[in-house]
Design a protein around this motif. Sequence first.
Motif, mmCIF file in Angstrom:
data_model
loop_
_atom_site.group_PDB
_atom_site.id
_atom_site.type_symbol
_atom_site.label_atom_id
_atom_site.label_comp_id
_atom_site.label_asym_id
_atom_site.label_seq_id
_atom_site.Cartn_x
_atom_site.Cartn_y
_atom_site.Cartn_z
ATOM 1 N N ILE A 59 -11.033 -52.552 79.876
ATOM 2 C CA ILE A 59 -10.772 -52.460 81.511
ATOM 3 C C ILE A 59 -11.369 -51.658 82.212
ATOM 4 O O ILE A 59 -11.787 -51.868 83.244
ATOM 5 C CB ILE A 59 -9.097 -52.037 81.337
ATOM 6 C CG1 ILE A 59 -8.025 -53.012 80.826
ATOM 7 C CG2 ILE A 59 -8.411 -51.535 82.876
ATOM 8 C CD1 ILE A 59 -6.902 -52.234 80.407
ATOM 9 N N PHE A 60 -12.130 -50.606 81.745
ATOM 10 C CA PHE A 60 -12.909 -49.823 82.328
ATOM 11 C C PHE A 60 -14.147 -50.497 82.774
ATOM 12 O O PHE A 60 -14.727 -50.205 84.108
ATOM 13 C CB PHE A 60 -13.432 -48.499 81.313
ATOM 14 C CG PHE A 60 -14.241 -47.376 82.082
ATOM 15 C CD1 PHE A 60 -13.360 -46.478 82.922
ATOM 16 C CD2 PHE A 60 -15.452 -47.419 82.137
ATOM 17 C CE1 PHE A 60 -14.358 -45.348 83.549
ATOM 18 C CE2 PHE A 60 -16.336 -46.717 82.652
ATOM 19 C CZ PHE A 60 -15.826 -45.439 83.485
ATOM 20 N N ILE A 61 -14.871 -51.244 81.906
ATOM 21 C CA ILE A 61 -15.912 -51.958 82.286
ATOM 22 C C ILE A 61 -15.644 -53.071 83.310
ATOM 23 O O ILE A 61 -16.475 -53.257 84.287
ATOM 24 C CB ILE A 61 -16.593 -52.681 81.038
ATOM 25 C CG1 ILE A 61 -17.095 -51.862 79.887
ATOM 26 C CG2 ILE A 61 -17.572 -53.850 81.572
ATOM 27 C CD1 ILE A 61 -17.528 -52.321 78.650
ATOM 28 N N LEU A 62 -14.596 -53.901 83.255
ATOM 29 C CA LEU A 62 -14.057 -54.823 84.318
ATOM 30 C C LEU A 62 -13.922 -54.147 85.706
ATOM 31 O O LEU A 62 -14.187 -54.612 86.775
ATOM 32 C CB LEU A 62 -12.687 -55.410 84.013
ATOM 33 C CG LEU A 62 -13.059 -56.591 82.773
ATOM 34 C CD1 LEU A 62 -11.548 -56.859 82.483
ATOM 35 C CD2 LEU A 62 -13.872 -57.409 83.072
ATOM 36 N N GLY A 66 -3.631 -43.492 70.729
ATOM 37 C CA GLY A 66 -4.223 -43.613 69.196
ATOM 38 C C GLY A 66 -5.651 -44.516 69.381
ATOM 39 O O GLY A 66 -5.991 -44.822 70.457
ATOM 40 N N HIS A 67 -6.059 -44.627 68.269
ATOM 41 C CA HIS A 67 -7.339 -45.541 68.415
ATOM 42 C C HIS A 67 -7.191 -46.967 68.745
ATOM 43 O O HIS A 67 -8.118 -47.445 69.183
ATOM 44 C CB HIS A 67 -8.062 -45.442 67.069
ATOM 45 C CG HIS A 67 -8.830 -44.077 66.439
ATOM 46 N ND1 HIS A 67 -9.882 -43.510 67.211
ATOM 47 C CD2 HIS A 67 -8.160 -42.916 65.573
ATOM 48 C CE1 HIS A 67 -9.952 -42.289 66.617
ATOM 49 N NE2 HIS A 67 -9.080 -42.024 65.705
ATOM 50 N N GLY A 68 -6.044 -47.378 68.552
ATOM 51 C CA GLY A 68 -5.698 -48.710 69.219
ATOM 52 C C GLY A 68 -6.051 -49.058 70.754
ATOM 53 O O GLY A 68 -6.432 -49.992 70.776
ATOM 54 N N GLY A 69 -5.820 -48.059 71.174
ATOM 55 C CA GLY A 69 -5.793 -48.249 72.780
ATOM 56 C C GLY A 69 -7.333 -48.093 73.540
ATOM 57 O O GLY A 69 -7.527 -48.526 74.477
ATOM 58 N N VAL A 70 -7.936 -47.542 72.486
ATOM 59 C CA VAL A 70 -9.393 -47.269 73.063
ATOM 60 C C VAL A 70 -10.181 -48.496 73.500
ATOM 61 O O VAL A 70 -10.663 -48.609 74.723
ATOM 62 C CB VAL A 70 -10.330 -46.471 72.034
ATOM 63 C CG1 VAL A 70 -11.524 -46.380 72.374
ATOM 64 C CG2 VAL A 70 -9.581 -45.171 71.752
ATOM 65 N N ARG A 71 -10.096 -49.505 72.508
ATOM 66 C CA ARG A 71 -11.047 -50.713 73.007
ATOM 67 C C ARG A 71 -10.436 -51.220 74.100
ATOM 68 O O ARG A 71 -11.021 -51.888 75.246
ATOM 69 C CB ARG A 71 -10.909 -51.703 71.678
ATOM 70 C CG ARG A 71 -11.695 -53.107 71.858
ATOM 71 C CD ARG A 71 -13.156 -52.839 72.101
ATOM 72 N NE ARG A 71 -13.722 -52.220 70.917
ATOM 73 C CZ ARG A 71 -14.971 -51.578 70.854
ATOM 74 N NH1 ARG A 71 -15.688 -51.597 72.060
ATOM 75 N NH2 ARG A 71 -15.352 -51.063 69.784
#
Length: 114
Positions: free
Chosen positions: A57-60, A47-52
Motif C-alpha cells: 500500500i505504501f509503494i502504491l 504483527g508480521h502478517g500486516g507488514v507486507r
Amino acid sequence: LITAALATVFGDKFAALFIAIALALFAFSTVLGWSLYGTRCVQYLFGHGGVRIFQVIFILVVVIGCVSPLELVWDVADTFNGLMAIPNFIGLFALSGVVAMETRNYFSNKNNLR
C-alpha cells in the motif's frame, strides 16, 4: 533564494544542480524513513502478517502521489497531518486528571523543600 545565494559564490549551474540533488536526496531519505516508521508501527499493531500489505500500500501511495496534481497531494498531506491530532487530543483529555494531580504533587513537594 538558496539557489540565488549559492549562485553568487559558485555560479548558476552548480547552485541549481546542488540544490536539485540535495532536495532529491532529502525527499528519498524522508520516504525511506516514513516507510520504516510505518512498517514498525504496523508490525507492533498487527504483527508480521500486516507488514507486507502495508509495504505494498505504501509503494502504491508513493507512486500515486508522484503522478497526482501537487495541490491534491498537499491537501491530502494536510488532512492526514490534522487527523494525527485526534489520538493526541484523546490522550490529553484521558490523562488530564493524572497530569493535574501530578502537577499539584510536584509543586507541593517543591514548596516543601524550600
